[in-house]
Design a protein around this motif. Structure first.
Motif, PDB file in Angstrom:
ATOM      1  N   LYS A 411      17.836 -73.668  57.931  1.00  0.00           N
ATOM      2  CA  LYS A 411      16.744 -72.699  58.077  1.00  0.00           C
ATOM      3  C   LYS A 411      16.116 -72.401  56.725  1.00  0.00           C
ATOM      4  CE  LYS A 411      15.779 -68.085  59.942  1.00  0.00           C
ATOM      5  NZ  LYS A 411      16.370 -66.879  60.591  1.00  0.00           N
ATOM      6  N   MET A 412      16.945 -72.267  55.681  1.00  0.00           N
ATOM      7  CA  MET A 412      16.421 -71.969  54.348  1.00  0.00           C
ATOM      8  C   MET A 412      15.442 -73.045  53.890  1.00  0.00           C
ATOM      9  SD  MET A 412      18.401 -71.826  50.672  1.00  0.00           S
ATOM     10  CE  MET A 412      19.341 -70.353  51.015  1.00  0.00           C
ATOM     11  N   PHE A 413      15.838 -74.289  54.031  1.00  0.00           N
ATOM     12  CA  PHE A 413      14.973 -75.375  53.567  1.00  0.00           C
ATOM     13  C   PHE A 413      13.700 -75.457  54.400  1.00  0.00           C
ATOM     14  CE2 PHE A 413      13.531 -79.796  53.719  1.00  0.00           C
ATOM     15  CZ  PHE A 413      13.309 -80.016  52.366  1.00  0.00           C
ATOM     16  N   LYS A 414      13.832 -75.359  55.709  1.00  0.00           N
ATOM     17  CA  LYS A 414      12.659 -75.485  56.580  1.00  0.00           C
ATOM     18  C   LYS A 414      11.643 -74.373  56.321  1.00  0.00           C
ATOM     19  CE  LYS A 414      14.841 -77.996  60.406  1.00  0.00           C
ATOM     20  NZ  LYS A 414      15.248 -77.931  61.836  1.00  0.00           N
ATOM     21  N   GLU A 415      12.131 -73.143  56.167  1.00  0.00           N
ATOM     22  CA  GLU A 415      11.210 -72.029  55.922  1.00  0.00           C
ATOM     23  C   GLU A 415      10.559 -72.145  54.553  1.00  0.00           C
ATOM     24  OE1 GLU A 415      13.270 -68.380  56.537  1.00  0.00           O
ATOM     25  OE2 GLU A 415      13.329 -68.592  58.726  1.00  0.00           O
ATOM     26  N   THR A 416      11.322 -72.598  53.572  1.00  0.00           N
ATOM     27  CA  THR A 416      10.758 -72.788  52.230  1.00  0.00           C
ATOM     28  C   THR A 416       9.663 -73.843  52.256  1.00  0.00           C
ATOM     29  OG1 THR A 416      12.850 -72.168  51.184  1.00  0.00           O
ATOM     30  CG2 THR A 416      11.294 -73.421  49.845  1.00  0.00           C
ATOM     31  N   LEU A 420       5.608 -73.644  51.359  1.00  0.00           N
ATOM     32  CA  LEU A 420       5.025 -74.511  50.338  1.00  0.00           C
ATOM     33  C   LEU A 420       3.886 -75.354  50.905  1.00  0.00           C
ATOM     34  CD1 LEU A 420       8.264 -75.706  48.500  1.00  0.00           C
ATOM     35  CD2 LEU A 420       6.579 -74.059  47.669  1.00  0.00           C
ATOM     36  N   LYS A 421       4.059 -75.848  52.113  1.00  0.00           N
ATOM     37  CA  LYS A 421       3.010 -76.666  52.730  1.00  0.00           C
ATOM     38  C   LYS A 421       1.751 -75.848  52.993  1.00  0.00           C
ATOM     39  CE  LYS A 421       6.056 -80.054  54.930  1.00  0.00           C
ATOM     40  NZ  LYS A 421       6.627 -80.545  56.213  1.00  0.00           N
ATOM     41  N   ASN A 422       1.946 -74.610  53.401  1.00  0.00           N
ATOM     42  CA  ASN A 422       0.782 -73.761  53.669  1.00  0.00           C
ATOM     43  C   ASN A 422       0.009 -73.428  52.398  1.00  0.00           C
ATOM     44  OD1 ASN A 422       1.289 -73.692  56.401  1.00  0.00           O
ATOM     45  ND2 ASN A 422       2.493 -71.798  56.311  1.00  0.00           N
ATOM     46  N   LYS A 423       0.739 -73.258  51.289  1.00  0.00           N
ATOM     47  CA  LYS A 423       0.106 -72.838  50.044  1.00  0.00           C
ATOM     48  C   LYS A 423      -0.296 -74.015  49.160  1.00  0.00           C
ATOM     49  CE  LYS A 423      -1.058 -69.891  46.776  1.00  0.00           C
ATOM     50  NZ  LYS A 423      -2.228 -68.998  46.909  1.00  0.00           N
ATOM     51  N   PHE A 424       0.578 -75.036  49.110  1.00  0.00           N
ATOM     52  CA  PHE A 424       0.369 -76.139  48.166  1.00  0.00           C
ATOM     53  C   PHE A 424       0.400 -77.486  48.886  1.00  0.00           C
ATOM     54  CE2 PHE A 424       2.904 -72.838  45.880  1.00  0.00           C
ATOM     55  CZ  PHE A 424       1.877 -72.339  45.087  1.00  0.00           C
ATOM     56  N   LYS A 425      -0.317 -77.575  49.967  1.00  0.00           N
ATOM     57  CA  LYS A 425      -0.237 -78.744  50.839  1.00  0.00           C
ATOM     58  C   LYS A 425      -0.521 -80.049  50.105  1.00  0.00           C
ATOM     59  CE  LYS A 425      -1.893 -80.452  55.292  1.00  0.00           C
ATOM     60  NZ  LYS A 425      -2.756 -80.156  56.461  1.00  0.00           N
ATOM     61  N   ARG A 426      -1.555 -80.042  49.263  1.00  0.00           N
ATOM     62  CA  ARG A 426      -1.963 -81.291  48.619  1.00  0.00           C
ATOM     63  C   ARG A 426      -1.145 -81.617  47.369  1.00  0.00           C
ATOM     64  NH1 ARG A 426      -8.252 -80.524  47.785  1.00  0.00           N
ATOM     65  NH2 ARG A 426      -7.469 -78.459  47.191  1.00  0.00           N
ATOM     66  N   LEU A 428       2.339 -81.128  47.099  1.00  0.00           N
ATOM     67  CA  LEU A 428       3.781 -81.101  47.362  1.00  0.00           C
ATOM     68  C   LEU A 428       4.544 -82.167  46.575  1.00  0.00           C
ATOM     69  CD1 LEU A 428       4.157 -80.402  51.189  1.00  0.00           C
ATOM     70  CD2 LEU A 428       4.878 -78.951  49.289  1.00  0.00           C
ATOM     71  N   ASP A 429       3.861 -83.258  46.220  1.00  0.00           N
ATOM     72  CA  ASP A 429       4.567 -84.316  45.496  1.00  0.00           C
ATOM     73  C   ASP A 429       4.960 -83.886  44.085  1.00  0.00           C
ATOM     74  OD1 ASP A 429       2.010 -84.217  44.532  1.00  0.00           O
ATOM     75  OD2 ASP A 429       1.674 -86.382  44.548  1.00  0.00           O
ATOM     76  N   LYS A 430       4.435 -82.733  43.635  1.00  0.00           N
ATOM     77  CA  LYS A 430       4.822 -82.219  42.321  1.00  0.00           C
ATOM     78  C   LYS A 430       6.032 -81.284  42.397  1.00  0.00           C
ATOM     79  CE  LYS A 430       0.167 -82.522  40.372  1.00  0.00           C
ATOM     80  NZ  LYS A 430      -0.923 -81.782  39.701  1.00  0.00           N
ATOM     81  N   ILE A 431       6.467 -81.003  43.617  1.00  0.00           N
ATOM     82  CA  ILE A 431       7.596 -80.086  43.817  1.00  0.00           C
ATOM     83  C   ILE A 431       8.793 -80.881  44.329  1.00  0.00           C
ATOM     84  CG2 ILE A 431       8.433 -78.064  45.063  1.00  0.00           C
ATOM     85  CD1 ILE A 431       5.517 -77.157  45.311  1.00  0.00           C
ATOM     86  N   HIS A 432       9.922 -80.690  43.694  1.00  0.00           N
ATOM     87  CA  HIS A 432      11.146 -81.402  44.072  1.00  0.00           C
ATOM     88  C   HIS A 432      12.240 -80.378  44.364  1.00  0.00           C
ATOM     89  CE1 HIS A 432      14.595 -84.353  43.019  1.00  0.00           C
ATOM     90  NE2 HIS A 432      14.214 -84.543  44.263  1.00  0.00           N
ATOM     91  N   VAL A 433      12.928 -80.561  45.470  1.00  0.00           N
ATOM     92  CA  VAL A 433      13.989 -79.634  45.871  1.00  0.00           C
ATOM     93  C   VAL A 433      15.352 -80.297  45.708  1.00  0.00           C
ATOM     94  CG1 VAL A 433      14.965 -78.265  47.755  1.00  0.00           C
ATOM     95  CG2 VAL A 433      12.473 -78.453  47.503  1.00  0.00           C
ATOM     96  N   CYS A 434      16.255 -79.592  45.072  1.00  0.00           N
ATOM     97  CA  CYS A 434      17.660 -80.014  44.976  1.00  0.00           C
ATOM     98  C   CYS A 434      18.543 -78.822  45.338  1.00  0.00           C
ATOM     99  CB  CYS A 434      18.013 -80.484  43.567  1.00  0.00           C
ATOM    100  SG  CYS A 434      17.204 -82.008  43.036  1.00  0.00           S
ATOM    101  N   PHE A 435      19.750 -79.119  45.734  1.00  0.00           N
ATOM    102  CA  PHE A 435      20.741 -78.082  46.008  1.00  0.00           C
ATOM    103  C   PHE A 435      21.844 -78.162  44.956  1.00  0.00           C
ATOM    104  CE2 PHE A 435      18.561 -78.238  49.973  1.00  0.00           C
ATOM    105  CZ  PHE A 435      18.757 -77.004  50.581  1.00  0.00           C
ATOM    106  N   TYR A 436      22.351 -77.009  44.557  1.00  0.00           N
ATOM    107  CA  TYR A 436      23.583 -77.007  43.763  1.00  0.00           C
ATOM    108  C   TYR A 436      24.720 -76.653  44.712  1.00  0.00           C
ATOM    109  CZ  TYR A 436      22.564 -71.919  43.256  1.00  0.00           C
ATOM    110  OH  TYR A 436      22.270 -70.593  43.467  1.00  0.00           O
TER     111      TYR A 436
END
Length: 544
Positions: A411-416, A420-426, A428-436
């Protein structure tokens, strides 16, 4: 090929070893048979216990029975229609200083009695000896090993090449290399008995691993005198394929009752903690009242059942990919074994290289000792040596691990991602997600389905050492990449400030913009505002 490997886990192998009297499956225990004093007959071992192999001492046969085993053949002499391995009398040299036979005579005798697996008469190093003496045992054993191939006349017997050196690891390495250059089918680690008797399993780890790292990996390794089932898992995990033991009978003579965790005196037991065919039908009190010979046979049979049952458990663990978990259970049963388990970290790179990359089951992570698991070591090495983040990535969003796996379904990843898609749709390739995440460190979202990153279980919060490990791995990842900014979702409940402080320090060192939000404030407009601040360039955001 004489030895065929079927299954692997850690350095353990389930394999098939072909002999002239049939195949045997490893890991395998050869019960020691002494025809003079034998509480369980070899025939009963075969028919009742399912033992298809045993070991007997060629020197004792020669000294006490002369030509009879030659005339009948060792199989008929022992009344055993399975695989017979013979030892050479080296243990008697260790105990008594010498024996009344030459290396050549022992080789010839083993051929004439028709052994399936035979051992040269090596010179054992022993435990508390000088290095000069140890060097001599290595030289003499190598000399005798070379002489075998001028002496032997048969090609259908598998020969064991012992590795000597004792606690002097440089000598063990030298012996393993030089004996390994000779065409033996099997190798054996010499002189471990005294080490095990003193419960120096940490030293045993060094000896076994040094031998394994320097001998041909395709050949099976025999561990002489590995008598107690509570240490079988350790030896198998380190790559020992074959064992022999007289402990089942020796302990019985001393009224000692084996379990997979240790040993009890018969008179100390109120109940039998075992449901083997012998123990399930009587009580300790009744056994104590038996005549001595009957009591000895009872205990020997129980002890042998216990040894064989533990090996079956180990084989199942190998098949299921859970040998590490089984080893942890056994190691926590005795301080000396736990100390030995800690020693595996010293050899984690070698173990990782020779461990399977995938398994049939996920892994359990219990505590910081599991950071030496091959799977954890492999992830760390591959992240360092093979991984690079997406080329266009400028912003790293670091999320804490959650219970849901794979993480991208959480849920955390999907909501995030929705925000991001709503605000920075075009962009997104500049944003990278990792988990610790414990125990692996950093898990890039695009890798989170790769085994075992989604196929593991761990309880939160992790222990202090694991938190520090993950913090260090996260800092190392930041130092090795080229992000321009990092936004961290901080989870103080599970991680305190360990990862947070490591990220701050790494970002400060590289002059990277860094912000963090407590995890409960993530997935909100606050997160979007922080992202805009991180990407601000002269009053404008590069994500607009």
């Amino acid at each position: 090929m004489t030895f065929e490997i079927r299954e692997r886990d850690i350095l353990a192998r389930i394999g098939r070893l072909k002999t002239k009297s049939g195949e045997i499956e490893t890991p395998l225990l050869f019960p020691v048979v002494n025809p003079n004093v034998q509480p369980i007959s070899p025939k009963r071992m075969r028919e009742v216990f399912g033992c298809n192999a045993l070991i007997t001492n060629a020197y004792i046969l020669k000294k006490r029975f002369g030509d009879k085993p030659i005339e009948k053949g060792v199989h008929n002499f022992l009344d055993f229609n399975g695989v017979v391995m013979t030892d050479s009398g080296a243990y008697q040299i260790l105990v008594y200083g010498d024996i009344e036979a030459t290396p050549k005579e022992i080789v010839e005798y083993q051929e004439r009695i028709d052994a399936d697996i035979a051992t040269i008469l090596d010179l054992p190093t022993g435990w508390k000896v000088s290095k000069k003496y140890a060097e001599n045992t290595v030289r003499e054993t190598l000399k005798r090993a070379k002489e075998l191939f001028q002496t032997k006349t048969r090609e259908d017997i598998l020969w064991v090449g012992p590795i000597q050196g004792g606690r002097y690891l440089d000598l063990v390495a030298e012996s393993a290399v030089k004996v390994g250059e000779l065409p033996f089918q099997i190798h054996a680690l010499g002189s471990p008995t005294e080490v095990m008797e003193h419960y120096r399993f940490d030293v045993l780890v060094d000896m076994i691993m040094t031998a394994k790292m320097n001998m041909p990996m395709k050949r099976p390794l025999h561990l002489f005198g590995a008598g107690h089932p509570f240490m079988f898992a350790l030896a198998v995990a380190l790559g020992c394929d074959l064992f022999d033991s007289a402990a089942y009978a020796i302990y019985a003579r001393e009224n000692r009752y084996m379990t997979e965790q240790g040993t009890s005196r018969l008179n100390e037991l109120e109940y039998f903690p075992c449901a083997c065919p012998r123990c399930s039908k009587t009580t300790p009190k009744d056994v104590l009242e038996m005549p001595q010979n009957e009591r000895q046979t009872f205990l020997a049979e129980h002890n042998l059942y216990t040894c064989l049952t533990e090996l079956r458990r180990i084989k199942n663990a190998i098949k299921e990919g859970r040998l590490w978990e089984h080893l942890k259970i056994r190691a926590n049963g005795h301080p000396a074994l736990l100390q030995a388990l800690k020693k595996l970290k010293k050899y984690e790179d070698f173990i990782e290289r020779h461990s399977p990359t995938t398994k049939k089951a996920g892994i359990f992570f219990f505590d910081s000792l599991d950071l030496a698991r091959p799977e954890v070591v492999r992830h760390r090495k591959r992240m360092s040596e093979r991984y690079a983040p997406p080329k266009k990535a400028e912003l790293l969003i670091l999320m804490p691990q959650i219970q849901m796996k794979p993480f991208h379904k959480s849920k955390m990843f999907k909501e995030t991602m929705k925000l991001l898609k709503n605000k920075f749709k075009r962009q997104l390739d500049k944003i990278h997600v990792c988990f610790y995440a414990a125990p692996f460190g950093v898990i890039p979202i695009e890798l989170d389905e790769i085994y075992p990153l989604s196929q593991h279980e761990t309880m939160m919060p992790p222990d202090m050492e694991t938190r520090e490990y993950v913090a260090n791995q996260t800092a190392n990842y930041i130092n090795s990449t080229s992000y321009k900014a990092i936004l961290m979702f901080h989870d103080p409940e599970n991680w305190n400030k360990s990862v947070l402080n490591a990220c701050k320090k790494a970002c400060s060192k590289k002059n990277i913009k860094f912000k963090y939000l407590k995890v409960e404030r993530a997935r909100s407009k606050t997160m979007l505002k922080e992202i805009e601040k991180l990407f601000n360039r002269n009053g404008r955001t590069s994500l607009d």
